[in-house]
Design an enzyme around this catalytic site. Structure first.
Site, PDB file in Angstrom:
ATOM      1  N   GLU A  38       1.257  -1.417  -0.178  1.00 22.40           N
ATOM      2  CA  GLU A  38       0.130   0.186   0.114  1.00 22.40           C
ATOM      3  C   GLU A  38       1.021   1.440   0.045  1.00 22.40           C
ATOM      4  OE1 GLU A  38      -1.785  -1.345   3.231  1.00 22.40           O
ATOM      5  OE2 GLU A  38      -2.720  -2.606   2.534  1.00 22.40           O
ATOM      6  N   GLU A 140      -5.669  29.663   2.769  1.00 20.65           N
ATOM      7  CA  GLU A 140      -7.052  30.387   3.335  1.00 20.65           C
ATOM      8  C   GLU A 140      -7.462  29.722   4.521  1.00 20.65           C
ATOM      9  OE1 GLU A 140     -10.000  28.631  -0.492  1.00 20.65           O
ATOM     10  OE2 GLU A 140      -9.594  30.867  -0.005  1.00 20.65           O
TER      11      GLU A 140
END
Lengths: 183, 183
Positions: A38, A140
């Protein structure tokens, strides 16, 4: 550098995100057997050991969703596509802390989680920082609080567990070693 | 410890693997806006700074699929469910290297990639190692070569990039600091 190489039999792309992607590879082991790996792909990052003219270490506290808590870290950020790591370091230092440095030294680069991810952190050392007027703002969706810590305060934060990530632990030890060697 | 907390609006489970799992959370930021967080869950791991009676550092070279290369690392391994980290450390040291130590000191624990993963590494220091007869073998999909390095050799491996992961870089620096402090 390819000792015990695991040859890729197949790759299944599972997820492509904003920050990371995930794939599962079937590999052939050195003994001919098969296994699955993985793998997280990450664009890489920089981190900066940033020291002010008053010999304080710049740190930022931010909330980290993966651990559901806020931690205190050295300034860091992801590489943008095609960006030189040293430019990322200058940019992230300014965006996260409002400080700038004329000079950055590359100390080392390390993989953070070689067992499952290719993320590499390029670590820089910057000193004689000065506060920049009209510094570029954070992304942001980033909320950070900037600290200026003495080495003793950073050591205390480590004991208390407020500093608890690999790059920042490495940075504190780097400064301890510099002090011990009287650099 | 929850400064700038990001409240979970929703969680989407993407993947559940043998080693890691992946989820994407929609979060509410401190300013009320929404954002997404890609999060890897990992069981945690241990790593061991293991020193022989001859003052050599035990390292293992293994192939890491995520980077498509072999690297030299301190012995390490994942926590099994419900296992105490110190027991994992004793077990992994024996399985990977054939060495055992009567005594392990916990040095520190750190998150490896706080930006996207909850993996934590518990770092131990063990010395006066002795070779164990009939040591338990590695996992069947693990192929490693064991090295005994002096600190100078480990420093050279770092320069050459054969040692290039965070926990091992921290370990080498830990031993440099001990030497500088004459511990």
């Amino acid at each position: 550098m390819k000792k015990f190489e695991e040859k890729t039999v197949s790759t299944e792309k599972i997820f492509e995100g904003k920050v990371i992607s995930l794939q599962v590879d079937v590999v052939e082991l050195p003994d001919g057997n098969k296994s699955k790996r993985e793998i997280i792909k990450h664009p890489g990052a920089v981190a900066i050991i940033a020291i002010t003219a008053e010999n304080k270490i710049i740190m930022v506290e931010q909330y980290r969703k993966a651990m559901d808590r806020s931690i205190v870290e050295i300034p860091a950020g992801k590489l943008e596509k095609g960006e030189e790591p040293v430019h990322t370091a200058v940019r992230e230092l300014e965006e996260e802390t409002g400080y700038e440095s004329e000079w950055m030294e590359h100390i080392t680069s390390f993989y953070t989680s070689p067992g499952f991810a290719d993320e590499i952190v390029h670590l820089y050392f910057a000193h004689n920082l000065r506060k920049k007027e009209n510094a570029a703002p954070c992304d942001e969706d980033e909320f950070v609080e900037v600290y200026e810590l003495s080495l003793e305060e950073a050591e205390l934060y480590m004991k208390e567990g407020r500093i608890c990530d690999a790059k920042t632990a490495y940075a504190v030890q780097y400064l301890q070693l510099r002090k011990a060697l009287e650099l």
